[in-house]
Write a protein that holds these residues in place. Structure first.
Motif, mmCIF file in Angstrom:
data_model
loop_
_atom_site.group_PDB
_atom_site.id
_atom_site.type_symbol
_atom_site.label_atom_id
_atom_site.label_comp_id
_atom_site.label_asym_id
_atom_site.label_seq_id
_atom_site.Cartn_x
_atom_site.Cartn_y
_atom_site.Cartn_z
ATOM 1 N N PHE A 1 0.829 -1.209 0.000
ATOM 2 C CA PHE A 1 0.000 0.000 0.000
ATOM 3 C C PHE A 1 0.865 1.262 0.000
ATOM 4 O O PHE A 1 0.519 2.260 -0.648
ATOM 5 C CB PHE A 1 -0.939 -0.003 1.207
ATOM 6 N N GLN A 2 1.995 1.219 0.725
ATOM 7 C CA GLN A 2 2.901 2.364 0.730
ATOM 8 C C GLN A 2 3.467 2.617 -0.661
ATOM 9 O O GLN A 2 3.528 3.771 -1.110
ATOM 10 C CB GLN A 2 4.044 2.110 1.725
ATOM 11 N N ALA A 3 3.883 1.530 -1.320
ATOM 12 C CA ALA A 3 4.446 1.663 -2.663
ATOM 13 C C ALA A 3 3.403 2.169 -3.655
ATOM 14 O O ALA A 3 3.714 2.962 -4.546
ATOM 15 C CB ALA A 3 4.999 0.317 -3.132
ATOM 16 N N CYS A 4 2.177 1.709 -3.494
ATOM 17 C CA CYS A 4 1.096 2.177 -4.373
ATOM 18 C C CYS A 4 0.829 3.662 -4.151
ATOM 19 O O CYS A 4 0.642 4.417 -5.103
ATOM 20 C CB CYS A 4 -0.164 1.355 -4.118
ATOM 21 N N HIS A 5 0.834 4.077 -2.891
ATOM 22 C CA HIS A 5 0.604 5.487 -2.559
ATOM 23 C C HIS A 5 1.689 6.373 -3.162
ATOM 24 O O HIS A 5 1.417 7.498 -3.592
ATOM 25 C CB HIS A 5 0.570 5.651 -1.040
ATOM 26 N N GLU A 6 2.919 5.849 -3.219
ATOM 27 C CA GLU A 6 4.039 6.615 -3.759
ATOM 28 C C GLU A 6 4.209 6.394 -5.268
ATOM 29 O O GLU A 6 5.214 6.804 -5.851
ATOM 30 C CB GLU A 6 5.327 6.233 -3.022
ATOM 31 N N ARG A 7 3.238 5.702 -5.871
ATOM 32 C CA ARG A 7 3.205 5.470 -7.315
ATOM 33 C C ARG A 7 4.441 4.706 -7.801
ATOM 34 O O ARG A 7 4.965 4.975 -8.897
ATOM 35 C CB ARG A 7 3.095 6.802 -8.073
ATOM 36 N N GLU A 8 4.901 3.720 -7.034
ATOM 37 C CA GLU A 8 6.057 2.914 -7.432
ATOM 38 C C GLU A 8 5.567 1.678 -8.192
ATOM 39 O O GLU A 8 5.526 0.559 -7.688
ATOM 40 C CB GLU A 8 6.884 2.525 -6.208
ATOM 41 N N THR A 9 5.202 1.907 -9.428
ATOM 42 C CA THR A 9 4.623 0.866 -10.268
ATOM 43 C C THR A 9 5.563 -0.322 -10.456
ATOM 44 O O THR A 9 5.175 -1.477 -10.282
ATOM 45 C CB THR A 9 4.266 1.442 -11.656
ATOM 46 N N LEU A 10 6.801 -0.035 -10.824
ATOM 47 C CA LEU A 10 7.778 -1.091 -11.084
ATOM 48 C C LEU A 10 8.001 -1.953 -9.840
ATOM 49 O O LEU A 10 8.090 -3.181 -9.933
ATOM 50 C CB LEU A 10 9.096 -0.479 -11.547
ATOM 51 N N PHE A 11 8.097 -1.296 -8.691
ATOM 52 C CA PHE A 11 8.313 -2.032 -7.449
ATOM 53 C C PHE A 11 7.141 -2.969 -7.167
ATOM 54 O O PHE A 11 7.340 -4.115 -6.753
ATOM 55 C CB PHE A 11 8.486 -1.061 -6.274
ATOM 56 N N CYS A 12 5.929 -2.513 -7.374
ATOM 57 C CA CYS A 12 4.741 -3.339 -7.113
ATOM 58 C C CYS A 12 4.662 -4.522 -8.073
ATOM 59 O O CYS A 12 4.290 -5.629 -7.664
ATOM 60 C CB CYS A 12 3.472 -2.485 -7.221
ATOM 61 N N ILE A 13 4.995 -4.293 -9.327
ATOM 62 C CA ILE A 13 4.973 -5.395 -10.303
ATOM 63 C C ILE A 13 6.009 -6.452 -9.937
ATOM 64 O O ILE A 13 5.721 -7.652 -9.925
ATOM 65 C CB ILE A 13 5.213 -4.874 -11.732
ATOM 66 N N ASN A 14 7.227 -6.005 -9.630
ATOM 67 C CA ASN A 14 8.278 -6.950 -9.235
ATOM 68 C C ASN A 14 7.929 -7.660 -7.931
ATOM 69 O O ASN A 14 8.193 -8.854 -7.774
ATOM 70 C CB ASN A 14 9.618 -6.225 -9.100
ATOM 71 N N GLY A 15 7.332 -6.919 -6.998
ATOM 72 C CA GLY A 15 6.910 -7.534 -5.740
ATOM 73 C C GLY A 15 5.860 -8.604 -5.969
ATOM 74 O O GLY A 15 5.892 -9.675 -5.353
ATOM 75 N N MET A 16 4.913 -8.318 -6.849
ATOM 76 C CA MET A 16 3.883 -9.292 -7.207
ATOM 77 C C MET A 16 4.512 -10.542 -7.827
ATOM 78 O O MET A 16 4.149 -11.676 -7.460
ATOM 79 C CB MET A 16 2.894 -8.666 -8.192
ATOM 80 N N LEU A 17 5.452 -10.350 -8.725
ATOM 81 C CA LEU A 17 6.091 -11.482 -9.399
ATOM 82 C C LEU A 17 6.891 -12.340 -8.417
ATOM 83 O O LEU A 17 6.839 -13.570 -8.468
ATOM 84 C CB LEU A 17 7.010 -10.982 -10.518
ATOM 85 N N ILE A 18 7.631 -11.684 -7.524
ATOM 86 C CA ILE A 18 8.432 -12.425 -6.541
ATOM 87 C C ILE A 18 7.537 -13.268 -5.650
ATOM 88 O O ILE A 18 7.805 -14.460 -5.412
ATOM 89 C CB ILE A 18 9.272 -11.461 -5.682
ATOM 90 N N LEU A 19 6.463 -12.672 -5.160
ATOM 91 C CA LEU A 19 5.586 -13.374 -4.222
ATOM 92 C C LEU A 19 4.729 -14.432 -4.908
ATOM 93 O O LEU A 19 4.569 -15.543 -4.390
ATOM 94 C CB LEU A 19 4.693 -12.373 -3.488
ATOM 95 N N LYS A 20 4.180 -14.106 -6.057
ATOM 96 C CA LYS A 20 3.306 -15.067 -6.742
ATOM 97 C C LYS A 20 4.093 -16.209 -7.374
ATOM 98 O O LYS A 20 3.743 -17.381 -7.214
ATOM 99 C CB LYS A 20 2.467 -14.349 -7.808
ATOM 100 N N TYR A 21 5.154 -15.885 -8.067
ATOM 101 C CA TYR A 21 5.953 -16.925 -8.707
ATOM 102 C C TYR A 21 6.817 -17.668 -7.688
ATOM 103 O O TYR A 21 6.979 -18.885 -7.768
ATOM 104 C CB TYR A 21 6.851 -16.316 -9.789
ATOM 105 N N GLY A 22 7.371 -16.916 -6.744
ATOM 106 C CA GLY A 22 8.228 -17.530 -5.742
ATOM 107 C C GLY A 22 7.498 -18.507 -4.839
ATOM 108 O O GLY A 22 8.090 -19.464 -4.339
ATOM 109 N N MET A 23 6.208 -18.294 -4.629
ATOM 110 C CA MET A 23 5.430 -19.145 -3.729
ATOM 111 C C MET A 23 4.859 -20.380 -4.418
ATOM 112 O O MET A 23 4.219 -21.209 -3.776
ATOM 113 C CB MET A 23 4.279 -18.339 -3.115
ATOM 114 N N VAL A 24 5.069 -20.511 -5.718
ATOM 115 C CA VAL A 24 4.545 -21.671 -6.441
ATOM 116 C C VAL A 24 5.110 -22.970 -5.871
ATOM 117 O O VAL A 24 4.378 -23.945 -5.645
ATOM 118 C CB VAL A 24 4.855 -21.561 -7.953
ATOM 119 N N ILE A 25 6.421 -22.998 -5.624
ATOM 120 C CA ILE A 25 7.044 -24.194 -5.048
ATOM 121 C C ILE A 25 6.450 -24.501 -3.680
ATOM 122 O O ILE A 25 6.177 -25.669 -3.352
ATOM 123 C CB ILE A 25 8.567 -24.003 -4.928
ATOM 124 N N PHE A 26 6.233 -23.469 -2.887
ATOM 125 C CA PHE A 26 5.629 -23.652 -1.561
ATOM 126 C C PHE A 26 4.275 -24.333 -1.672
ATOM 127 O O PHE A 26 3.979 -25.286 -0.933
ATOM 128 C CB PHE A 26 5.471 -22.300 -0.861
#
Length: 253
Positions: free
Chosen positions: A86-111
């Protein structure tokens, strides 16, 4: 200024959460291997009955304490990840949010794959052991036991669902950016939001958002798609094998 904020903010929270969650099953296996080695036959031969009971009690208490610490740290990391999204979204950090989404969604597949098979094997082991010990008479109690199994599966499923929330909230921020940039409409944003909170569909939706709408994560999406396909095929194969084993298991004298 926006680019400077993006560079300063790291993905340590997303990486830490993904790694710690994925280590859940391996850490449990490591502990119970240690537990068994401490109470091996050679060791128990030199111990009195009271000493053995005390050792089991101490090892059990240690397990619950370590489990409580592990779960607490995981919960804290999950909350911090959601807050950061939410902080990153408020600060309009689009790239950070996309990368964060990819790390968490793709990274958790093995889990999720390891978690699924661990739960499936555990329930299968309990069921098969019960059938063998009771020589098949346990089948008579199936109507009584089914609610118990459904309850256990529901609780474990809910706990697993909670593990996906940090990635889902990062995806929500990406959806908000997509809507504000007019890449998707209101109806599409609502549908994407729903898909992010359901098993299986969340990863597929992540692929669509990152690759189709933002042109990012193409190579990682291909790798995850292969793992994802394998993860879907293995449960089907496992179910068939389990059915064959149960059908051929000796249920009586």
């Amino acid at each position: 200024m926006e680019q400077k904020r993006i560079k300063k903010r790291s993905h340590i929270l997303q990486i830490s959460y993904t790694i710690l969650a994925t280590l859940c099953v391996p850490l449990n296996l490591l502990y119970f291997t240690f537990f068994n080695s401490m109470l091996s036959e050679n060791t128990m031969e030199t111990m009195s009955e009271d000493t053995i009971e005390s050792a089991i009690a101490n090892l059990s208490v240690a397990y619950f304490i370590l489990s409580a610490i592990y779960v607490s740290v995981l919960i804290i990391l999950a909350i911090l990840n959601i807050t950061q999204s939410f902080q990153a979204c408020h600060e309009r950090e689009t790239l950070f949010c996309i990368n964060g989404m990819l790390i968490l969604k793709y990274g958790m597949v093995i889990f999720f794959i390891v978690n699924f098979f661990s739960i499936a094997l555990m329930l299968f082991g309990i069921s098969l052991s019960g059938l063998l010990i009771s020589h098949g008479t346990l089948i008579i109690a199936t109507p009584v036991l089914l609610p118990f199994f459904f309850t256990v599966i529901s609780v474990l499923g809910f706990i697993t669902w909670l593990a996906m929330l940090p990635g889902s909230f990062f995806a929500v921020q990406v959806i908000r950016f997509s809507y504000s940039e007019k890449k998707i409409g209101m109806a599409a944003a609502f549908c994407h939001g729903l898909l992010q909170f359901f098993f299986l569909t969340d990863v597929l939706d992540t692929m669509y958002l990152s690759v189709k709408k933002w042109g990012m994560g193409k190579k990682s999406s291909i790798v995850i798609a292969l793992i994802y396909t394998l993860g879907l095929a293995l449960p089907i194969w496992t179910g068939i094998k389990i059915s064959e084993i149960l059908a051929s298991a000796p249920l009586g004298y």
